[in-house]
Design a protein around this motif. Sequence first.
Motif, mmCIF file in Angstrom:
data_model
loop_
_atom_site.group_PDB
_atom_site.id
_atom_site.type_symbol
_atom_site.label_atom_id
_atom_site.label_comp_id
_atom_site.label_asym_id
_atom_site.label_seq_id
_atom_site.Cartn_x
_atom_site.Cartn_y
_atom_site.Cartn_z
ATOM 1 N N GLY A 215 42.652 32.588 44.301
ATOM 2 C CA GLY A 215 41.932 33.170 44.367
ATOM 3 C C GLY A 215 41.032 34.472 44.829
ATOM 4 N N LEU A 216 42.586 34.906 45.666
ATOM 5 C CA LEU A 216 42.985 36.296 46.313
ATOM 6 C C LEU A 216 43.087 37.023 44.726
ATOM 7 C CD1 LEU A 216 43.635 36.712 49.202
ATOM 8 C CD2 LEU A 216 41.035 37.294 48.580
ATOM 9 N N ARG A 217 44.412 36.323 43.993
ATOM 10 C CA ARG A 217 44.542 36.829 42.795
ATOM 11 C C ARG A 217 44.071 37.497 40.908
ATOM 12 N NH1 ARG A 217 48.891 33.776 40.398
ATOM 13 N NH2 ARG A 217 50.253 36.207 39.547
ATOM 14 N N ALA A 218 42.933 36.686 40.991
ATOM 15 C CA ALA A 218 42.155 36.487 40.585
ATOM 16 C C ALA A 218 40.715 38.279 40.378
ATOM 17 C CB ALA A 218 40.953 35.173 39.748
ATOM 18 N N GLN A 219 40.815 38.168 42.221
ATOM 19 C CA GLN A 219 40.312 39.673 42.130
ATOM 20 C C GLN A 219 41.102 40.964 41.822
ATOM 21 O OE1 GLN A 219 37.497 38.573 44.947
ATOM 22 N NE2 GLN A 219 37.250 36.232 44.462
ATOM 23 N N SER A 220 42.397 40.655 41.989
ATOM 24 C CA SER A 220 43.107 41.894 42.791
ATOM 25 C C SER A 220 43.862 42.418 41.706
ATOM 26 C CB SER A 220 44.409 41.279 43.588
ATOM 27 O OG SER A 220 43.785 40.758 44.597
ATOM 28 N N SER A 221 44.159 43.558 41.965
ATOM 29 C CA SER A 221 44.935 44.424 40.674
ATOM 30 C C SER A 221 46.709 43.999 40.305
ATOM 31 C CB SER A 221 45.126 45.908 40.643
ATOM 32 O OG SER A 221 46.523 46.257 42.214
ATOM 33 N N ALA B 256 47.895 41.317 43.170
ATOM 34 C CA ALA B 256 48.426 39.945 42.838
ATOM 35 C C ALA B 256 49.888 40.026 42.449
ATOM 36 C CB ALA B 256 47.861 39.919 41.474
#
Length: 283
Positions: free
Chosen positions: A179-185, A189
């Motif tokens: 989930g965090l990676r999907a929202q990250s640069s 990521a």
Amino acid sequence: MEWRGRRGSRNVEDRRGMSAGGVGGIGVVGTLVVLAVGYFFGIDISPIVGAIDNGQTETGESRPLTPEEQEIGQFVSVVLADTEEVWSRVLPEQAGMQYTDPTLVMFSGAVQSACGGASAAMGPFYCPNDRKVYLDTDFFRIMQQQMGAGGDFAYAYVIAHEIGHHVQNQIGILGKVNGLRAQSSQTDANHLSVLTELQADCFAGIWARQASEQFGTIDDQDISEAINAARSVGDDVLMEKAGRAPMPDSFTHGSAEDRQSWFRRGFKSGQMAQCNTFGEAGL
């Protein structure tokens, strides 16, 4: 590492004598696409071993396994059984939950998983969608001949590392990271991927310590093999072998030094609480 004659796991699915199941020639580009959508987390080894995608397709044909393949299969089964025994004790004690055994799929060349299709160029990987580890056992030969990381316990470390991802999945780490990676640069990521990989290395160290104490089949030379294997799959080492300058922002698994350090940390402590790579990174 003494493994012959010991109990093997029933949770092994051997597809090595089968056709590739319609995966086809996924190639390096396909591998990178797969990585982008969230496999946890294959090593792209294609730059150092050349084009190893063999373009297998669905043929309905099968072949008998060689004696060497049969022996490797027995080895993988014993190592998987060891991880089951260790984590079925450690996870309830340290995380308050029962361990659910994953399945390990051995394949040749290409494979279809619940995360999609992949080729051997990706290296071993864990798919959280079906809770299975996927391993082209020819990777062990590549480790020995191309990476300088041979030895039974070096190969066992690879399996234990992927099982570490299964532990992460079971305790909820992988879902949060995805989930965090999907929202990250892309840079952020990649950093999250590195933290995930280093924690899996630390969990592999926990397994090594517990296996040494529980089974008495591991010696100092075995641990040295595992540490050497952790070094040889460091992003900086792989990039250098591929003739590229190491670029930390593009790391997805961690440097050789970090991978060795976190494995040692798990081995020395034996404690999951000491493997909080995310907390130490301020996340």
